[in-house]
Design a protein around this motif. Sequence first.
Motif, PDB file in Angstrom:
ATOM      1  N   ILE A  72       0.869  -1.178   0.000  1.00 31.36           N
ATOM      2  CA  ILE A  72       0.000   0.000   0.000  1.00 31.36           C
ATOM      3  C   ILE A  72       0.905   1.227   0.000  1.00 31.36           C
ATOM      4  O   ILE A  72       1.637   1.473   0.955  1.00 31.36           O
ATOM      5  N   GLU A  73       0.881   1.974  -1.084  1.00 30.34           N
ATOM      6  CA  GLU A  73       1.705   3.176  -1.191  1.00 30.34           C
ATOM      7  C   GLU A  73       1.029   4.387  -0.559  1.00 30.34           C
ATOM      8  O   GLU A  73       1.684   5.245   0.003  1.00 30.34           O
ATOM      9  N   GLU A  85      -3.607   3.549  -3.238  1.00 37.10           N
ATOM     10  CA  GLU A  85      -2.641   3.174  -4.275  1.00 37.10           C
ATOM     11  C   GLU A  85      -1.873   1.954  -3.804  1.00 37.10           C
ATOM     12  O   GLU A  85      -1.377   1.912  -2.680  1.00 37.10           O
ATOM     13  N   ILE A  86      -1.781   0.968  -4.691  1.00 38.29           N
ATOM     14  CA  ILE A  86      -1.066  -0.273  -4.383  1.00 38.29           C
ATOM     15  C   ILE A  86       0.018  -0.478  -5.436  1.00 38.29           C
ATOM     16  O   ILE A  86      -0.231  -0.343  -6.631  1.00 38.29           O
ATOM     17  N   LEU A  87       1.218  -0.822  -4.966  1.00 36.74           N
ATOM     18  CA  LEU A  87       2.327  -1.117  -5.861  1.00 36.74           C
ATOM     19  C   LEU A  87       2.552  -2.627  -5.877  1.00 36.74           C
ATOM     20  O   LEU A  87       2.778  -3.240  -4.848  1.00 36.74           O
ATOM     21  N   PHE A  88       2.447  -3.224  -7.075  1.00 42.96           N
ATOM     22  CA  PHE A  88       2.692  -4.647  -7.256  1.00 42.96           C
ATOM     23  C   PHE A  88       4.065  -4.830  -7.876  1.00 42.96           C
ATOM     24  O   PHE A  88       4.412  -4.135  -8.840  1.00 42.96           O
ATOM     25  N   GLY A 124       3.880   1.462 -14.173  1.00 41.56           N
ATOM     26  CA  GLY A 124       4.971   1.211 -13.239  1.00 41.56           C
ATOM     27  C   GLY A 124       4.574   0.307 -12.083  1.00 41.56           C
ATOM     28  O   GLY A 124       5.169   0.395 -11.005  1.00 41.56           O
ATOM     29  N   GLY A 125       3.572  -0.542 -12.283  1.00 40.23           N
ATOM     30  CA  GLY A 125       3.133  -1.448 -11.239  1.00 40.23           C
ATOM     31  C   GLY A 125       2.229  -0.822 -10.198  1.00 40.23           C
ATOM     32  O   GLY A 125       1.849  -1.466  -9.225  1.00 40.23           O
ATOM     33  N   LEU A 126       1.858   0.448 -10.416  1.00 41.06           N
ATOM     34  CA  LEU A 126       1.022   1.175  -9.458  1.00 41.06           C
ATOM     35  C   LEU A 126      -0.432   1.153  -9.913  1.00 41.06           C
ATOM     36  O   LEU A 126      -0.742   1.412 -11.079  1.00 41.06           O
TER      37      LEU A 126
END
Length: 161
Positions: A72-73, A85-88, A124-126
């Motif tokens: 979780i960003e 916002e989640i970064l994978f 960007g994975g976001l």
Amino acid sequence: MSPQFRITGRHVLAALVGFFLVIIAVNAVFLHHALRTFPGEKEKKSYLQGLHYNDRLAARAAQEGLGWSATIEEARLTDGLARIEILFSTARGAPLNGLSVSATLSRPASDREDQAVAFKSLGGGLYEAMMAAGPGAWNLDGRAVNESGEVFEFSSRLFLE
């Protein structure tokens, strides 16, 4: 001359029975309100889920084999809207793009405010989602699927302010 009042066995029995009737009535009221506000069962078919527990363990092992992570960003409230916002990323830290990400946002103790959340890719994975939510504690339970059909499930506790 007035007769003197004496406590007899009947008076003691009536006092004890009355005392316990009051206790039982108060407990019944508390029990009724407790079960009405939260019945204690969030999963509707918990027995059937228990029967498929080994399948769940195999799915988790397959997910660990993928090596993906979800971070979780950002999770904040702005004008009554929550922005998450989640970064994978892969095990090597490379961003994961092309995922279909969906989730459920729910309160920890109640299912009255549950809502489905659809995330959109920012690159960007976001991945980002916006939804109406109030302040406080929330659970985010989600699922990400890539084009190959590989599934990654994630769960996180959020505190929105």
